[in-house]
Design a protein around this motif. Structure first.
Motif, PDB file in Angstrom:
ATOM      1  N   GLY A   1       2.539 -10.396   4.638  1.00 61.85           N
ATOM      2  CA  GLY A   1       2.361 -11.753   5.125  1.00 61.85           C
ATOM      3  C   GLY A   1       2.860 -12.029   6.521  1.00 61.85           C
ATOM      4  O   GLY A   1       2.865 -13.183   6.965  1.00 61.85           O
ATOM      5  N   MET A   2       3.271 -11.002   7.270  1.00 61.65           N
ATOM      6  CA  MET A   2       3.721 -11.217   8.641  1.00 61.65           C
ATOM      7  C   MET A   2       2.514 -11.385   9.555  1.00 61.65           C
ATOM      8  O   MET A   2       1.453 -10.799   9.337  1.00 61.65           O
ATOM      9  N   ASP A   3       2.670 -12.200  10.597  1.00 57.69           N
ATOM     10  CA  ASP A   3       1.579 -12.418  11.540  1.00 57.69           C
ATOM     11  C   ASP A   3       1.314 -11.170  12.377  1.00 57.69           C
ATOM     12  O   ASP A   3       0.195 -10.909  12.797  1.00 57.69           O
TER      13      ASP A   3
ATOM     14  N   ALA B   1       7.910  -1.805   2.724  1.00 53.02           N
ATOM     15  CA  ALA B   1       7.396  -3.124   2.349  1.00 53.02           C
ATOM     16  C   ALA B   1       8.542  -4.079   2.031  1.00 53.02           C
ATOM     17  O   ALA B   1       8.512  -5.259   2.406  1.00 53.02           O
ATOM     18  N   GLU B   2       9.560  -3.577   1.347  1.00 46.37           N
ATOM     19  CA  GLU B   2      10.695  -4.436   0.995  1.00 46.37           C
ATOM     20  C   GLU B   2      11.476  -4.844   2.238  1.00 46.37           C
ATOM     21  O   GLU B   2      11.913  -5.992   2.361  1.00 46.37           O
ATOM     22  N   VAL B   3      11.667  -3.900   3.164  1.00 47.49           N
ATOM     23  CA  VAL B   3      12.377  -4.232   4.405  1.00 47.49           C
ATOM     24  C   VAL B   3      11.620  -5.314   5.171  1.00 47.49           C
ATOM     25  O   VAL B   3      12.196  -6.321   5.603  1.00 47.49           O
TER      26      VAL B   3
ATOM     27  N   ALA C   1       3.049  -4.574   7.786  1.00 50.14           N
ATOM     28  CA  ALA C   1       3.573  -5.905   8.103  1.00 50.14           C
ATOM     29  C   ALA C   1       2.600  -6.989   7.639  1.00 50.14           C
ATOM     30  O   ALA C   1       3.009  -7.996   7.045  1.00 50.14           O
ATOM     31  N   ARG C   2       1.326  -6.791   7.901  1.00 52.02           N
ATOM     32  CA  ARG C   2       0.328  -7.791   7.488  1.00 52.02           C
ATOM     33  C   ARG C   2       0.242  -7.892   5.973  1.00 52.02           C
ATOM     34  O   ARG C   2       0.000  -8.970   5.419  1.00 52.02           O
TER      35      ARG C   2
ATOM     36  N   PRO D   1       6.600   4.025   8.067  1.00 51.12           N
ATOM     37  CA  PRO D   1       5.316   3.492   8.541  1.00 51.12           C
ATOM     38  C   PRO D   1       4.470   2.892   7.428  1.00 51.12           C
ATOM     39  O   PRO D   1       3.980   1.756   7.549  1.00 51.12           O
ATOM     40  N   ASP D   2       4.258   3.647   6.356  1.00 44.36           N
ATOM     41  CA  ASP D   2       3.495   3.165   5.216  1.00 44.36           C
ATOM     42  C   ASP D   2       4.449   2.443   4.284  1.00 44.36           C
ATOM     43  O   ASP D   2       5.263   3.066   3.613  1.00 44.36           O
TER      44      ASP D   2
END
Length: 225
Positions: free
Chosen positions: A90-92, A38-40, A86-87, A28-29
């Motif tokens: 840079g993910m929408d 974050a890498e995934v 995700a944000r 989650p974090d």
């Protein structure tokens, strides 16, 4: 490869079955576990059909006074953390979430009170399913169906592998299996100091309305819907 081989695996699987969906395991974090999540998300987030997480309320010994709180409050926080992660890369928006493992305790050898084989374990599972549904989780797998007892008598499994005895968590899943396909809003009035920890309303395909009411107290409760 750059994405750890995920895209290659997914492409190979889709070539065989165009309807298949493939996810990758994260956390989650995104900044925990060495920035694993974050890498995934950064490398393959846009190519994920779903994002896999596991969650156990306690790593080891259970604080029984917190079981209900964790089942009712933690899931929304967990899904919110996925969105923030995700944000941050840079993910929408966050990909759909699949919780492919969940239970009360991660290390069953430290479940000294055998909570996972007790009614409190069933309450945790029943509440967790409802809270996951309300938080938008699309897939949840309980860990697990049949496992085998630890030396302290606890058991991840819903069914004892030796006797076939069904632990209380089994009945939480059985009740939810009758709930229906649609989650609907419900307005509930509870008496002061009520032990009702969760009320969920559903609708089956035949338009039958259902209710899942989780009473975490030892006393019968009155509610008005």
């Amino acid at each position: 490869g750059e994405n750890g081989g995920f895209t290659e695996f997914r492409n190979a699987m889709v070539a065989v079955d165009k309807t298949i969906q493939v996810g990758a395991v994260g956390v989650p974090d995104g900044n925990s576990w060495g920035d694993w999540g974050a890498e995934v998300l950064e490398r393959v987030g846009e190519g994920l059909d779903f994002y896999v997480i596991h969650h156990y309320a306690f790593g080891g010994q259970v604080d029984t006074t917190e079981v209900v709180w964790r089942a009712t409050d933690e899931w929304a926080q967990i899904i919110d953390a996925v969105g923030q992660s995700a944000r941050a890369v840079g993910m929408d928006g966050a990909p759909p979430v699949a919780v492919t493992e969940y239970n009360v305790v991660a290390n069953q050898e430290q479940d000294y009170d055998a909570v996972m084989t007790a009614q409190l374990g069933a309450i945790y599972v029943a509440l967790s399913i409802g809270q996951m549904a309300e938080s938008g989780v699309g897939l949840a797998n309980h860990w697990n169906l049949a496992n085998g007892q630890a030396a302290n008598g606890t058991d991840y499994g819903m069914i004892d592998v030796e006797s076939g005895w069904r632990n209380p968590a089994y009945y939480a899943l059985a009740l939810w299996s009758r709930f229906g396909e649609e989650l609907i809003d419900v307005d509930v009035s509870l008496t002061e100091g009520s032990g009702i920890a969760g009320v969920f309303a559903g609708r089956r395909s035949d338009r039958t309305t259902t209710l899942m009411i989780v009473n975490a107290s030892e006393n019968p409760e009155m509610i008005v819907i």
